[in-house]
Design a protein around this motif. Structure first.
Motif, mmCIF file in Angstrom:
data_model
loop_
_atom_site.group_PDB
_atom_site.id
_atom_site.type_symbol
_atom_site.label_atom_id
_atom_site.label_comp_id
_atom_site.label_asym_id
_atom_site.label_seq_id
_atom_site.Cartn_x
_atom_site.Cartn_y
_atom_site.Cartn_z
ATOM 1 N N ASP A 286 51.013 49.297 35.585
ATOM 2 C CA ASP A 286 51.360 48.130 36.394
ATOM 3 C C ASP A 286 50.116 47.315 36.686
ATOM 4 O O ASP A 286 48.998 47.853 36.774
ATOM 5 C CB ASP A 286 52.012 48.561 37.713
ATOM 6 C CG ASP A 286 53.393 49.146 37.518
ATOM 7 O OD1 ASP A 286 54.327 48.377 37.232
ATOM 8 O OD2 ASP A 286 53.539 50.372 37.638
ATOM 9 N N ASP B 36 48.771 43.720 39.183
ATOM 10 C CA ASP B 36 49.055 42.751 40.237
ATOM 11 C C ASP B 36 47.917 41.741 40.263
ATOM 12 O O ASP B 36 46.758 42.105 40.503
ATOM 13 C CB ASP B 36 49.169 43.451 41.596
ATOM 14 C CG ASP B 36 49.628 42.506 42.695
ATOM 15 O OD1 ASP B 36 49.995 41.356 42.383
ATOM 16 O OD2 ASP B 36 49.602 42.899 43.877
ATOM 17 N N GLN B 37 48.242 40.482 39.969
ATOM 18 C CA GLN B 37 47.238 39.420 39.878
ATOM 19 C C GLN B 37 46.125 39.789 38.892
ATOM 20 O O GLN B 37 44.939 39.525 39.130
ATOM 21 C CB GLN B 37 46.655 39.127 41.261
ATOM 22 C CG GLN B 37 47.676 38.823 42.332
ATOM 23 C CD GLN B 37 48.565 37.621 41.977
ATOM 24 O OE1 GLN B 37 48.092 36.640 41.405
ATOM 25 N NE2 GLN B 37 49.844 37.709 42.309
ATOM 26 N N ALA C 248 53.044 42.194 34.398
ATOM 27 C CA ALA C 248 53.016 43.088 35.550
ATOM 28 C C ALA C 248 53.352 44.538 35.251
ATOM 29 O O ALA C 248 53.050 45.411 36.064
ATOM 30 C CB ALA C 248 53.997 42.575 36.617
ATOM 31 N N ALA D 231 53.475 38.872 40.873
ATOM 32 C CA ALA D 231 52.297 39.577 40.359
ATOM 33 C C ALA D 231 51.379 38.650 39.578
ATOM 34 O O ALA D 231 50.312 39.071 39.128
ATOM 35 C CB ALA D 231 52.728 40.744 39.481
#
Length: 217
Positions: free
Chosen positions: A84, A86-87, A57, A53
């Motif tokens: 959450d 992601d990137q 994350a 991630a």
């Protein structure tokens, strides 16, 4: 006891079968205080970092109320807010209601948790059951203790936002509990999580270093 301590080793060959892996760091802080003769209130916070991630994350913040109803038997109910990334991109967040029954028999602890999951990307409620088994081996009176733990995730229903019924994942953990002060302790552990792929998705194995601090007031 040996079988429980060997649980993480049972899954050592699985990276060859898993089509993707991830290295992670899990951090947690819990603070618990008595609010009656048999009642306790616990505040919980969790943060997780993931290589896949690209950094931070996952986060969870929650509260749990529990009542001891008999020797070694506790029931509890609570709430958690889950987010959450992601990137660096925020994903749909989740609210969870949960109910638990915990039974402690000497060094063996069993827990059954039922969750109702409310996801911001859809109206359906996902129901999940999480049985857990933990064995603790004290190394000294009021000193460090080894532990081994297994937890399974069983989804009861399907939802449009992504939950699929069936056996979703397993977590196997081994580590040591270390007293840091009279009311403060730390769990230091290795956790192996195996997620089963659904609808054509690949399986995933996560390797996590875990540090959890617990304050009991």
């Amino acid at each position: 006891m040996r079988a429980l301590l060997a649980l993480p080793l049972l899954f050592a060959p699985l990276p060859a079968l898993a089509q993707r892996t991830d290295e992670q760091l899990w951090l947690a802080v819990n603070a618990s205080t008595a609010i009656g003769d048999r009642e306790r209130l616990t505040l919980e916070s969790i943060g997780r970092f993931s290589d896949r991630a690209g950094g931070f994350a996952h986060s969870e913040f929650g509260v749990l109320g529990s009542v001891t109803i008999a020797k070694g038997v506790e029931i509890a109910a609570g709430y958690r807010h889950v987010e959450d990334w992601d990137q660096g991109r925020a994903l749909p967040n989740e609210e969870r209601l949960r109910q638990m029954v915990t039974v402690t028999l000497g060094n063996l602890l069993t827990r059954l948790r039922v969750e109702q999951r409310f996801n911001s990307s859809g109206p359906a409620i996902g129901v999940r059951v999480r049985p857990l088994l933990r064995f603790t081996l004290p190394l000294a009176t009021k000193g460090p203790a080894l532990f081994a733990q297994h937890e399974s995730f069983l989804n009861v229903n399907d939802t449009r936002w992504g939950q699929r019924s069936g056996y979703e994942r397993m977590r196997n953990q081994a580590g040591v509990t270390v007293p840091l002060a009279k009311q403060l302790s730390a769990d230091i552990a290795y956790l192996n999580q195996y997620r089963f792929g659904r609808d054509g998705a690949r399986d995933q194995m996560d390797h996590a270093a875990v540090l959890s601090l617990s304050l009991n007031l």
